[in-house]
Design an enzyme around this catalytic site. Structure first.
Site, short mmCIF file in Angstrom:
data_model
loop_
_atom_site.label_atom_id
_atom_site.label_comp_id
_atom_site.label_asym_id
_atom_site.label_seq_id
_atom_site.Cartn_x
_atom_site.Cartn_y
_atom_site.Cartn_z
N LYS A 81 -11.07 0.34 -2.78
CA LYS A 81 -10.01 1.00 -3.58
C LYS A 81 -10.49 1.04 -5.05
O LYS A 81 -11.30 1.87 -5.37
CB LYS A 81 -8.68 0.27 -3.42
CG LYS A 81 -8.40 -0.26 -2.02
CD LYS A 81 -7.93 0.79 -1.06
CE LYS A 81 -7.53 0.18 0.27
NZ LYS A 81 -7.92 0.96 1.43
N HIS A 140 -4.82 -3.64 -3.01
CA HIS A 140 -4.37 -2.72 -4.05
C HIS A 140 -4.11 -3.38 -5.40
O HIS A 140 -3.68 -2.72 -6.34
CB HIS A 140 -3.13 -1.96 -3.57
CG HIS A 140 -3.42 -1.13 -2.36
ND1 HIS A 140 -4.02 0.11 -2.43
CD2 HIS A 140 -3.26 -1.41 -1.04
CE1 HIS A 140 -4.19 0.58 -1.21
NE2 HIS A 140 -3.74 -0.32 -0.34
N SER A 142 0.80 -1.23 0.00
CA SER A 142 0.00 0.00 0.00
C SER A 142 0.83 1.28 0.00
O SER A 142 0.39 2.29 -0.53
CB SER A 142 -0.95 0.01 1.20
OG SER A 142 -0.22 0.01 2.40
#
Ligand SMILES: Cc1ncc(COP(=O)(O)O)c(C=O)c1O
Length: 386
Positions: free
Chosen positions: A238, A207, A179
């Site tokens: 995300k 991610h 991250s």
């Protein structure tokens, strides 16, 4: 009770340049308007720019209209709606697992899963840089936590050998895309070690979901490691632009989590609009499977501009591009300067990153076009090298 200790703690944080505040932004997204001026936001995790995608918004609205604002209860009472079921089935299929289970957030997913996989007397082997939610989950589990040097699978092997003879359950945890560094874990090597040392493996794909792999299904899927990875964790917060988290795993593990995960049981089911939005995001990923490739190609170009300007981006291989400044105050000053130039590049400081490695954590999104990337790179190079 006297509250002097509170002020004392805040004063200490201030002296170290570590006071934080939740600044209010008038809009969400990769390009926003502040006081009528266009501002490029390089701190958003809405990597695919789906937050305002018409289909995603329509699906969220449809769920809202159909079911109302809330789910009314926890999942095991009356909070499970058909769309929760549908989303779990779709996630399981996309990720290549038997089953999936949704949690209220990515943080809760880790907090609710890791303590079920390992408990007191068990061993958890964690990469040095795993996210705070994983570390907090390890603490909750009361298992012995063994750290290994970041992305160094040989260091992990040494640790596994060192603790090899113990009969307890072993769990290896790491992220696929990190991250704060944007680098990628050596997943194949880690999976092989897990197999050799009879350890479970849990990978946080917060991610890499949406940004890598077929239909954005992540790196486990891309590398064909579904059978080697016990738990594939991900978030809807995300690249899927909403909120919530999930694990993809075996049907039996799902059943166990449903029966024993406190972060699943003792909380209200995620609200319908959020689940509807996530289903909409999956539709978009399926219909446009190349979004992640475009994002990575754009980021390659952005990184090359930064390198040409003499900046180091560590081992970043993803849409997350770090520029380490080091000193907290200096990172804040550069971030402020960039803000004046119409670029949001939040300064990330300890404890989110290791002491002495305060940085600009830049994230490229599909809202950023080539001219935005060029403008941002120019200003960032100027601000950092001044
Ligand atoms: C690697 C990683 N795992 C988990 C989380 C937590 O996810 P969420 O923001 O959905 O709670 C984050 C986000 O901050 C993250 O970066």
């Amino acid at each position: 009770m006297n509250e002097n200790w509170i002020k004392q703690q805040l004063d200490e944080a201030k002296a170290q340049g570590l006071v934080r505040a939740a600044r209010v932004y008038p809009e969400a997204g990769g390009i926003i308007k502040i006081d009528g001026k266009e501002v490029l936001n390089f701190s958003s995790n809405d990597y695919l720019d789906l937050g305002r995608h018409p289909h995603v918004v329509d699906c969220a609205r449809e769920a809202l209209d159909r079911y109302g604002i809330g789910s009314t209860a926890s999942r095991l009472v009356t909070g499970t709606l058909p769309i929760h079921d549908e989303l779990e089935a779709r996630i399981a299929k996309e990720k290549g697992y038997e089953a999936a289970l949704i949690f209220g957030s990515g943080y809760m997913t880790n907090a609710g899963t890791i303590p079920i996989l390992a408990g007191r007397d068990d061993l958890i082997f964690a990469d040095k840089l795993v996210h705070a939610s994983m570390i907090d989950a390890c603490r909750l589990s009361a298992a012995k936590l063994v750290r290994w040097a970041h992305n160094d699978f040989q260091a992990l092997e040494k640790r596994l050998v060192q603790y090899g003879s113990s009969k307890v359950r072993k769990l290896i945890i790491t992220e696929s895309v990190f991250s704060m560094d944007g680098d990628i874990a050596p997943l194949k090597e880690i999976a092989a070690l897990a197999e050799t040392h009879d350890a479970m493996l849990m990978i946080d794909e917060a991610h890499s979901t949406g940004t890598f792999g077929p239909n954005g299904a992540g790196l486990i899927r891309e590398l064909g490691l579904e059978n080697a990875v016990t738990v594939s964790m991900g978030t809807m917060s995300k690249a899927m632009a909403g909120y919530g988290g999930y694990v993809a795993c075996s049907s039996n593990l799902r059943k166990l989590l449903v029966n024993s995960s406190r972060a699943f049981i003792y909380t209200t089911a995620p609200p319908p609009a959020i689940i509807g939005g996530a289903l909409g995001a999956l539709d978009v990923l399926e219909a446009s499977p190349r979004l992640g490739n475009i994002l990575q190609a754009n980021t390659d170009y952005f990184r090359s501009l930064l390198h040409e300007g003499g900046l180091d981006t560590l081992q970043s291989q993803s849409q997350i591009v770090p520029i380490v400044i080091g000193d907290n105050e200096k990172a804040l000053a550069i971030s402020r300067k960039l803000r004046e130039m119409g670029i949001i590049a939040a300064a990330i400081r300890p404890p989110t990153v290791p002491a002495g490695s305060a940085r600009l954590r830049l994230s490229v999104t599909l809202a950023h076009h080539v001219d935005h990337l060029e403008r941002a790179a120019k200003e960032i190079i100027k601000a950092v090298t001044a």
